[in-house]
Scaffold this motif. Sequence first.
Motif, mmCIF file in Angstrom:
data_model
loop_
_atom_site.group_PDB
_atom_site.id
_atom_site.type_symbol
_atom_site.label_atom_id
_atom_site.label_comp_id
_atom_site.label_asym_id
_atom_site.label_seq_id
_atom_site.Cartn_x
_atom_site.Cartn_y
_atom_site.Cartn_z
ATOM 1 N N UNK A 1 -9.703 3.507 7.957
ATOM 2 C CA UNK A 1 -9.394 4.586 7.009
ATOM 3 C C UNK A 1 -8.026 4.366 6.370
ATOM 4 N N UNK A 2 -7.027 4.078 7.201
ATOM 5 C CA UNK A 2 -5.661 3.858 6.692
ATOM 6 C C UNK A 2 -5.610 2.652 5.774
ATOM 7 N N UNK B 1 1.205 3.493 0.404
ATOM 8 C CA UNK B 1 0.884 2.902 -0.906
ATOM 9 C C UNK B 1 1.693 3.560 -2.017
ATOM 10 N N UNK C 1 -1.884 5.850 5.081
ATOM 11 C CA UNK C 1 -2.124 4.703 4.189
ATOM 12 C C UNK C 1 -1.788 5.063 2.749
ATOM 13 N N UNK D 1 -7.780 2.668 11.690
ATOM 14 C CA UNK D 1 -7.260 1.487 10.984
ATOM 15 C C UNK D 1 -8.032 1.251 9.685
ATOM 16 N N UNK E 1 -5.126 2.831 -3.105
ATOM 17 C CA UNK E 1 -4.053 3.521 -3.832
ATOM 18 C C UNK E 1 -2.867 2.628 -4.181
ATOM 19 N N UNK E 2 -2.804 1.453 -3.620
ATOM 20 C CA UNK E 2 -1.614 0.624 -3.872
ATOM 21 C C UNK E 2 -1.617 0.118 -5.310
ATOM 22 N N UNK E 3 -0.419 -0.016 -5.841
ATOM 23 C CA UNK E 3 -0.267 -0.556 -7.192
ATOM 24 C C UNK E 3 0.608 -1.786 -7.082
ATOM 25 N N UNK E 4 0.029 -2.958 -7.224
ATOM 26 C CA UNK E 4 0.838 -4.171 -7.081
ATOM 27 C C UNK E 4 1.929 -4.238 -8.135
ATOM 28 N N UNK E 5 3.012 -4.907 -7.785
ATOM 29 C CA UNK E 5 4.131 -5.064 -8.726
ATOM 30 C C UNK E 5 3.620 -5.766 -9.985
ATOM 31 N N UNK F 1 -4.650 8.836 9.452
ATOM 32 C CA UNK F 1 -4.508 7.430 9.048
ATOM 33 C C UNK F 1 -4.670 7.291 7.540
ATOM 34 N N UNK F 2 -5.624 8.018 6.973
ATOM 35 C CA UNK F 2 -5.833 7.970 5.525
ATOM 36 C C UNK F 2 -4.615 8.462 4.775
ATOM 37 N N UNK G 1 8.405 -0.009 -6.405
ATOM 38 C CA UNK G 1 8.196 -1.022 -7.449
ATOM 39 C C UNK G 1 8.600 -0.472 -8.816
ATOM 40 N N UNK H 1 -7.493 3.292 2.423
ATOM 41 C CA UNK H 1 -6.741 4.200 1.541
ATOM 42 C C UNK H 1 -5.570 3.442 0.907
ATOM 43 N N UNK H 2 -4.891 2.652 1.737
ATOM 44 C CA UNK H 2 -3.756 1.879 1.224
ATOM 45 C C UNK H 2 -4.218 0.930 0.118
#
Lengths: 101, 167
Positions: free
Chosen positions: B18-19, A76, A72, B16, B26-30, A68-69, A83, B22-23
């Motif tokens: 963990x996922x 991302x 995710x 859920x 690590x996510x980079x918003x626009x 899951x990690x 983007x 992590x998301x």
Amino acid sequence: MNPNQNDAELGPLLRENFRVTPGKNPAFRTAVWARIESSRRSPTTWGGWLRLNATRFALLAVAVVTIAGAGGGWIASAQAEQNREQLVQRYLASISPHQKN
Amino acid sequence: MKFRWIAAVLIVTLGLVAGGSTYLCLREPMPVAAAGENADLLWLRCEFALPAEKMANIAQMHAAFQGVCDEHCRQIRDARTEVKKLRGAAAEHCDIVTAEAKVVELDRICVSSLEAHLREIAGVIGGAEGQRYLAIVLPRIAHFDHAGAPNLDLDTKAQTHDHHAHH
């Protein structure tokens, strides 16, 4: 119905007419011990169950958390890359709008 | 059996969490352009973390090049109109070939001036980052087709080049 429990005729009468001949079951003892063992082993609390299945539970949890990690993180980074690509395309289009993708 | 279900729910919840975390980490918003900032240059600022001074310099060069680009577009448009006119009038073959050669030459000038502009920008960015900039943009402009219609994938990017649509 005869309410007298000490009827002198009852004993001989029963001996005469009720003869029980049960079939021999060789697996009877084994089955009884299996049931006893089974009830001894199956835990009655969540903590007991967890102690009994600790290794399996831990392995499964680690596997699920890892997958899951990673999932995710992958989503991302894919989104970030999308983007970024959009921004690059916008920049290039502002220099020359005649690009064919 | 009941405990197995509890374990399954717990493991799914762990997955859920963990996922999701992590998301979120690590996510980079626009990125969004600041007030007064040219949104077309947003990528340069975000990708190369350029200081305001360099960004201002690049914005100036970018605006100046749009004037050059406009002129190239006008010349290419005129040359193509000329080719069409000659073909329509069934002109001499050598005249048509000459006009077509002019279109090709103008296209070449357009591409080389675009490349020169990108190299100037890379110079402003400087060093290894400038080289990285070129490594990203040069392969992409290699696929430019100056005869193509303006890219309308994004709603705002062609605003300053509306006249190019007449190519």
